[in-house]
Write a protein that holds these residues in place. Sequence first.
Motif, PDB file in Angstrom:
ATOM      1  N   VAL A 139      22.076   8.075 -10.267  1.00  0.00           N
ATOM      2  CA  VAL A 139      20.813   8.809 -10.297  1.00  0.00           C
ATOM      3  C   VAL A 139      19.840   8.308  -9.235  1.00  0.00           C
ATOM      4  N   LEU A 140      18.966   9.223  -8.793  1.00  0.00           N
ATOM      5  CA  LEU A 140      17.785   8.874  -8.006  1.00  0.00           C
ATOM      6  C   LEU A 140      16.595   8.969  -8.956  1.00  0.00           C
ATOM      7  N   ARG A 141      15.863   7.877  -9.080  1.00  0.00           N
ATOM      8  CA  ARG A 141      14.767   7.861 -10.046  1.00  0.00           C
ATOM      9  C   ARG A 141      13.566   7.120  -9.467  1.00  0.00           C
ATOM     10  N   ASP A 142      12.459   7.240 -10.169  1.00  0.00           N
ATOM     11  CA  ASP A 142      11.247   6.531  -9.802  1.00  0.00           C
ATOM     12  C   ASP A 142      11.302   5.146 -10.448  1.00  0.00           C
ATOM     13  N   SER A 143      11.301   4.120  -9.618  1.00  0.00           N
ATOM     14  CA  SER A 143      11.429   2.752 -10.145  1.00  0.00           C
ATOM     15  C   SER A 143      10.251   2.358 -11.030  1.00  0.00           C
ATOM     16  N   SER A 144       9.090   2.961 -10.799  1.00  0.00           N
ATOM     17  CA  SER A 144       7.926   2.650 -11.628  1.00  0.00           C
ATOM     18  C   SER A 144       7.925   3.440 -12.930  1.00  0.00           C
ATOM     19  N   GLN A 146      11.101   4.987 -14.893  1.00  0.00           N
ATOM     20  CA  GLN A 146      12.544   5.215 -14.831  1.00  0.00           C
ATOM     21  C   GLN A 146      13.002   6.477 -15.552  1.00  0.00           C
ATOM     22  N   ASN A 147      12.150   7.084 -16.352  1.00  0.00           N
ATOM     23  CA  ASN A 147      12.504   8.343 -17.010  1.00  0.00           C
ATOM     24  C   ASN A 147      12.345   9.546 -16.080  1.00  0.00           C
ATOM     25  N   THR A 148      11.738   9.321 -14.916  1.00  0.00           N
ATOM     26  CA  THR A 148      11.577  10.394 -13.936  1.00  0.00           C
ATOM     27  C   THR A 148      12.810  10.431 -13.032  1.00  0.00           C
ATOM     28  N   ILE A 149      13.622  11.439 -13.231  1.00  0.00           N
ATOM     29  CA  ILE A 149      14.873  11.570 -12.480  1.00  0.00           C
ATOM     30  C   ILE A 149      14.706  12.663 -11.426  1.00  0.00           C
TER      31      ILE A 149
END
Length: 561
Positions: A139-144, A146-149
Amino acid sequence: MGAMKSKPWLLFVLLLILSYYRACFSIAGDTLSPGQSLSGSETKLSQGSKFELGFFKPGTSLKIYLGIWYKMLDRKDIVWVANRENPLSDPSSSRLELYEDGNLVLLEGSSNIPVWSTNLTLSRSNSTEAVLGDDGNFVLRDSSNQNTIFWESFDHPTDTWLPGAKLGIDKITGKSKQLISWKNSKDPAPGMFSFRLARDGSQQFILEWNRSQMYSSSGVWDEKNKSFSLAPDMLLNYITNPSFVTNENESYFTYSIKNSSPQYRFVINSSGLLQQLSWSERFWVWNLFWSRPVNISDVYGLCGAFGVNYTNFANPCVCLNGFEPFSIEETSLSDWSGGCVRKSPLQCMKNTYANGKKDWFMKIPILRFPVNSKAHSAVSAMNCEGACMNDCSCTAYAYNSSGYSCMIWEGALLNLQQPSDGGKAGQDIYLRLAADEYQDTKKSGNKRKVWVILGVLVTATAIGLILFLSICFSRKRKLKHKHKGEETSRHDILLFDFSTELHGINDGTNTKDNVNIRGKKDGELPMFSYKSVLTATNNFSAVNKLGQGGFGPVYKIQPRK
């Protein structure tokens, strides 16, 4: 340091160890950050080391792909491929990079032209990261947060459906999340077979050939019983929480497995079969729990164009007469997607009849009719044949004399099959072949006839010879027994001699029969054959005459030489 100088080999070993650990550190972890890259010799491991991401070569192929496979199995059973249609060729310059704009990009050599990319149009922040999960999802996600994919490999499956992944339809984009088979075991390019959710809203899965022709269905989803009507056993074996979800954005099906369950997956293979597999730690193999269709002969277009499926053959696909495999290499890998091609072009395609030849039709019996036939108004078999002959695009015809109906086929013939029971399926079909094939077929037929005749002659000769030898042997045995009987008969009087013991005779007549004769010595009135008496008296020779009494002359027995 003195010790190091005195033992340079120890320094060399330490350098090797440091290099090894450096390599391990370079491939360790499950995350790729912006500006980082994954080279052809490196891999990424999921946190629990269940899955691995890296570059691989399928089978003996020299082509390079980026993919995900099971790490714990110690073998590369691939579950996802990024660049299945655009393979790489140089392992030393292949690399996966995470750009600053948040896109994953696959590159080769010094070129900055992507071989493959996640192709996200909206710019992402530097907080984007790529992570490989223990469920096999990249997956590519927001590290800040992590539920944002932003992107995930589960939305772009290849031939494998893992627990937790969704198969269905994105109603916003219209894109179908479906399984598509590999072309063959060496080529992960999209094959001819797919498994997807039906678009008619019937909540059922279908198997398709060429993304167009359905050949199997799961039946509709029964929410109460948590099963499909035509495949109630599909969701057994370790599966839990099967769910069908539909809303304004999407319709999809997903499932999970029990925590104690082994590795588990659904796969559509290159032969068009959807299989349910579970890994056996004991036997180190994938157990097959479920498969559809049950019979491989029910896979539509299995043998490709002009290929016929023979259910009782070890190799299920054979080319029709006058055709040959499009690719010998592919068919050796059980990939018949290329089907068969003509050995000789049709005469009508040459636009000339100067050589006096023309196309002809070969009768092909006991075949299942191919689809997409066209009805013709011909009122006789001859007219039906003529209608096909006058149309160069016509490849075959069939005529039903009872119903006075004519069917013709244009282009490739697909889904031909010989019935397993050997009986007739409908009518015979007449296949259009080139004139050159007529001569080859005739020669082949003549050769076949010659071999049949030779076989019959050789067999008949062998049988005759065996009978002749048997008769000769039988006659020889009869003559031998006859002479043996005569010899025994001629000497039975000698064997009966009143004073001679049997063991004292060394003339080779001490047989079981003569023992029986010798045993008659105690009879009150022994009987002897005339031949025996004649032999013993040397034909009543006067030399053997002893005298004459009231009953006639008396002869002495002539000793045997």
